[in-house]
Design a protein around this motif. Structure first.
Motif, mmCIF file in Angstrom:
data_model
loop_
_atom_site.group_PDB
_atom_site.id
_atom_site.type_symbol
_atom_site.label_atom_id
_atom_site.label_comp_id
_atom_site.label_asym_id
_atom_site.label_seq_id
_atom_site.Cartn_x
_atom_site.Cartn_y
_atom_site.Cartn_z
ATOM 1 N N THR B 211 0.845 -1.203 0.000
ATOM 2 C CA THR B 211 0.000 0.000 0.000
ATOM 3 C C THR B 211 0.879 1.250 0.000
ATOM 4 O O THR B 211 1.693 1.432 0.893
ATOM 5 N N PRO B 212 0.737 2.110 -1.006
ATOM 6 C CA PRO B 212 1.499 3.368 -0.959
ATOM 7 C C PRO B 212 1.016 4.224 0.213
ATOM 8 O O PRO B 212 -0.188 4.335 0.465
ATOM 9 N N ILE B 213 1.976 4.782 0.937
ATOM 10 C CA ILE B 213 1.650 5.578 2.123
ATOM 11 C C ILE B 213 2.048 7.041 1.876
ATOM 12 O O ILE B 213 3.139 7.312 1.378
ATOM 13 N N VAL B 214 1.161 7.946 2.222
ATOM 14 C CA VAL B 214 1.506 9.371 2.204
ATOM 15 C C VAL B 214 1.324 9.920 3.616
ATOM 16 O O VAL B 214 0.226 9.868 4.168
ATOM 17 N N LEU B 215 2.416 10.365 4.220
ATOM 18 C CA LEU B 215 2.344 11.029 5.527
ATOM 19 C C LEU B 215 2.432 12.524 5.292
ATOM 20 O O LEU B 215 3.283 12.979 4.530
ATOM 21 N N PHE B 216 1.562 13.287 5.931
ATOM 22 C CA PHE B 216 1.711 14.739 5.829
ATOM 23 C C PHE B 216 1.558 15.388 7.202
ATOM 24 O O PHE B 216 0.772 14.944 8.038
ATOM 25 N N ALA B 217 2.383 16.388 7.442
ATOM 26 C CA ALA B 217 2.405 17.100 8.722
ATOM 27 C C ALA B 217 3.009 18.476 8.466
ATOM 28 O O ALA B 217 3.633 18.696 7.423
ATOM 29 N N HIS B 218 2.844 19.380 9.406
ATOM 30 C CA HIS B 218 3.334 20.744 9.177
ATOM 31 C C HIS B 218 4.863 20.828 9.232
ATOM 32 O O HIS B 218 5.529 21.111 8.241
ATOM 33 N N ILE B 219 5.447 20.572 10.390
ATOM 34 C CA ILE B 219 6.902 20.654 10.545
ATOM 35 C C ILE B 219 7.527 19.412 9.890
ATOM 36 O O ILE B 219 6.963 18.319 9.981
ATOM 37 N N PRO B 220 8.659 19.577 9.202
ATOM 38 C CA PRO B 220 9.278 18.418 8.557
ATOM 39 C C PRO B 220 9.461 17.233 9.508
ATOM 40 O O PRO B 220 9.809 17.412 10.675
ATOM 41 N N LEU B 221 9.206 16.038 8.977
ATOM 42 C CA LEU B 221 9.382 14.812 9.763
ATOM 43 C C LEU B 221 10.793 14.266 9.583
ATOM 44 O O LEU B 221 11.064 13.101 9.845
ATOM 45 N N TRP B 222 11.691 15.109 9.073
ATOM 46 C CA TRP B 222 13.114 14.767 9.002
ATOM 47 C C TRP B 222 13.853 16.002 9.459
ATOM 48 O O TRP B 222 13.365 17.123 9.315
ATOM 49 N N THR B 223 15.024 15.798 10.018
ATOM 50 C CA THR B 223 15.740 16.929 10.605
ATOM 51 C C THR B 223 16.473 17.711 9.525
ATOM 52 O O THR B 223 17.420 17.226 8.922
ATOM 53 N N ILE B 224 16.006 18.924 9.283
ATOM 54 C CA ILE B 224 16.612 19.764 8.252
ATOM 55 C C ILE B 224 17.617 20.730 8.873
ATOM 56 O O ILE B 224 18.735 20.883 8.387
ATOM 57 N N TYR B 225 17.226 21.361 9.979
ATOM 58 C CA TYR B 225 18.118 22.331 10.615
ATOM 59 C C TYR B 225 17.687 22.512 12.071
ATOM 60 O O TYR B 225 16.811 23.335 12.369
ATOM 61 N N PRO B 226 18.313 21.751 12.978
ATOM 62 C CA PRO B 226 17.873 21.761 14.379
ATOM 63 C C PRO B 226 17.951 23.145 15.029
ATOM 64 O O PRO B 226 17.106 23.483 15.853
ATOM 65 N N ASP B 227 18.961 23.948 14.652
ATOM 66 C CA ASP B 227 19.112 25.262 15.278
ATOM 67 C C ASP B 227 17.854 26.123 15.109
ATOM 68 O O ASP B 227 17.565 26.973 15.940
ATOM 69 N N TRP B 228 17.159 25.919 14.015
ATOM 70 C CA TRP B 228 15.924 26.674 13.775
ATOM 71 C C TRP B 228 14.677 25.838 14.117
ATOM 72 O O TRP B 228 13.562 26.236 13.785
ATOM 73 N N GLY B 229 14.907 24.680 14.710
ATOM 74 C CA GLY B 229 13.775 23.831 15.085
ATOM 75 C C GLY B 229 13.114 23.165 13.887
ATOM 76 O O GLY B 229 11.964 22.753 13.967
ATOM 77 N N TRP B 230 13.846 23.049 12.784
ATOM 78 C CA TRP B 230 13.278 22.472 11.561
ATOM 79 C C TRP B 230 13.439 20.958 11.567
ATOM 80 O O TRP B 230 14.272 20.395 10.872
ATOM 81 N N GLY B 231 12.634 20.340 12.374
ATOM 82 C CA GLY B 231 12.637 18.888 12.486
ATOM 83 C C GLY B 231 11.622 18.482 13.539
ATOM 84 O O GLY B 231 10.976 19.337 14.155
ATOM 85 N N THR B 232 11.463 17.172 13.750
ATOM 86 C CA THR B 232 10.507 16.663 14.725
ATOM 87 C C THR B 232 11.234 15.678 15.636
ATOM 88 O O THR B 232 11.816 14.703 15.154
ATOM 89 N N ASP B 233 11.211 15.966 16.933
ATOM 90 C CA ASP B 233 12.016 15.193 17.884
ATOM 91 C C ASP B 233 11.762 13.687 17.817
ATOM 92 O O ASP B 233 12.690 12.901 17.871
ATOM 93 N N ASP B 234 10.477 13.305 17.713
ATOM 94 C CA ASP B 234 10.172 11.872 17.737
ATOM 95 C C ASP B 234 9.739 11.330 16.368
ATOM 96 O O ASP B 234 8.988 10.361 16.278
ATOM 97 N N SER B 235 10.258 11.938 15.294
ATOM 98 C CA SER B 235 9.860 11.470 13.951
ATOM 99 C C SER B 235 10.448 10.089 13.637
ATOM 100 O O SER B 235 9.847 9.318 12.891
#
Lengths: 117, 323
Positions: B211-235
């Motif tokens: 089954t193809p899965i599409v996850l969508f959420a506001h803040i990225p579910l991968w860590t892009i730039y922690p200093d700016w909080g651009w990621g999700t701690d428990d992703s």
């Protein structure tokens, strides 16, 4: 150009010296400032200064200078600002000594602390 | 101005180069389609192609498509964009003019600037004009500024759980909308929380790995730039639940720019905002709204068109700018 640079180079240390001199009385007259308010500027997604030390009874005022809303909320639930949009302020008076950690609940990477002595 | 655009393109190249994407192919694509950008996923290998070509293919072969819009920030009125309602309207016009009609729209959060009822009213008014009548939402942090998101949930969270998460199936694809902007902890980034993670594990359990899965959420579910909080701690926890699936597409907003990453069978993608751009990670003192010359604004705002082709296990993600 040469002359201008010379005077500019000379002016900078003179200005610093003047500022230092002007600053001296307020450092020694700390007691008189016990009721003086302290300010935290919210700018570029950070609280400045990050640590503010104030005497008991002082009021701290946060002002949001960003184009994005922020909050200042105590991690221990001691104080909680409303959402501050651009140029909006929040004040809290600290009546007990202690270290109060706080953060922006919208951008939790933004943290700061108020040390009340 | 040209330099600015070149910087923007260079930045995108830098981001993509880390993923082993062919630089020349990308450049060709940029040159051909302006700022339009296409990635077709095939067996985990991204293949870039020109915008119009892909659009043709999608029209003929796609089983269905949907559009992602993000970060409309209705109520924002600062110099970076004094009229965010107008640019959202342009985005909707663009969607309505698509040759292949999307089945629905996904809004990945920050609908509003300050969670005000009047801002949500304005948003509703504009979205009413979309030809795709079904719109799915997840909240951004700006939508939950007051009353723990009550206003948002009443309007957009019908049938959702917790702080607004939910899932649905569409033509064989399983979609999951997650909320990572509620109950954020001091010093942390985005957070899904224990309750939602348990729900997600349960939601995916028993589904076929094909089954193809599409996850969508506001803040990225991968860590892009922690200093700016651009990621999700428990992703990581969330992503561990989708590892066994053959095709996973993760769609996020929040950072107001396109970023992509492929990790095994999982492709991550962030969308442009319809309101204002934000700087590339670390290139500015903060992540605040970026002011570009007025005539450049529509070139850094946009929408994301996602095409699903049955049997290919690939979703073609097509970003296009408003102007």
């Amino acid at each position: 150009m040469k002359t201008k640079n010379f005077w500019a180079a000379l002016a900078t240390p003179m200005m610093i010296a003047t500022l230092l001199l002007a600053g001296t009385p307020s450092v020694t007259a700390n007691d008189q400032l016990s009721a003086a308010p302290a300010a935290v500027k919210i700018d570029n997604f950070s609280f400045g200064p990050q640590t503010v030390t104030v005497p008991v009874g002082a009021t701290v005022t946060w002002t949001n200078a960003d184009d994005i809303p922020h909050t200042a909320v105590s991690t221990e639930g001691v104080f909680k600002s409303k959402v501050m949009d651009t140029d909006e302020k929040f004040s809290y008076t600290f009546t007990k000594a202690g270290t109060y950690a706080y953060y922006c609940t919208i951008h939790p990477k933004m943290t700061g602390q108020i040390v009340v002595q | 101005m040209q330099d600015k655009k070149q910087d923007f393109i260079d930045q995108k190249l830098q981001d993509l180069n880390n993923d082993g994407v062919d630089r020349r192919g990308f450049l060709k694509c940029m040159a051909w389609a302006g700022t339009g950008l296409v990635w077709t996923m095939s067996g985990g290998i991204p293949v870039s192609q020109a915008f119009a070509k892909s659009a043709d293919h999608a029209g003929k072969r796609g089983d269905f498509s949907f559009v992602q819009i993000s970060d409309s920030h209705i109520g924002f009125n600062k110099p970076a964009n004094p009229d965010v309602t107008a640019t959202l309207q342009t985005a909707i016009d663009k969607i309505n003019a698509m040759p292949h009609k999307p089945d629905f729209i996904i809004h990945t959060g920050d609908l509003s600037q300050l969670s005000k009822p009047s801002e949500f009213d304005t948003l509703d008014q504009v979205l009413k004009g979309a030809s795709a009548k079904q719109i799915f939402f997840v909240p951004g942090e700006h939508d939950m500024l007051t009353d723990n998101g009550e206003e948002y949930l009443q309007r957009y969270g019908k049938g959702t759980k917790g702080t607004g998460w939910s899932s649905f199936d569409h033509k064989g694809v399983h979609f999951v909308g997650l909320v990572n902007v509620a109950n954020l902890k001091a010093g942390g980034m985005g957070s899904l929380g224990h309750e939602q993670l348990e729900w997600l594990e349960d939601d995916l359990k028993g589904r076929s790995a094909s089954t193809p899965i599409v996850l969508f959420a506001h803040i990225p579910l991968w860590t892009i730039y922690p200093d700016w909080g651009w990621g999700t701690d428990d992703s990581e926890q969330a992503l561990s639940y989708v590892k066994r699936f053959g095709s996973v597409t993760v769609l996020n907003g929040h950072i107001h720019q396109i970023m992509q990453k492929i990790e095994g069978k999982v492709s991550f993608h962030t969308a442009m905002s319809t309101a204002f751009p934000q700087p590339a990670p670390g290139t500015a003192p903060s992540a605040g709204p970026m002011k570009v010359p007025a005539e450049q604004l529509q070139k850094v705002l946009g929408i994301t068109d996602v095409n699903y082709v049955r049997g290919q296990h690939s979703l073609a993600v097509v970003d296009s700018t408003l102007g």
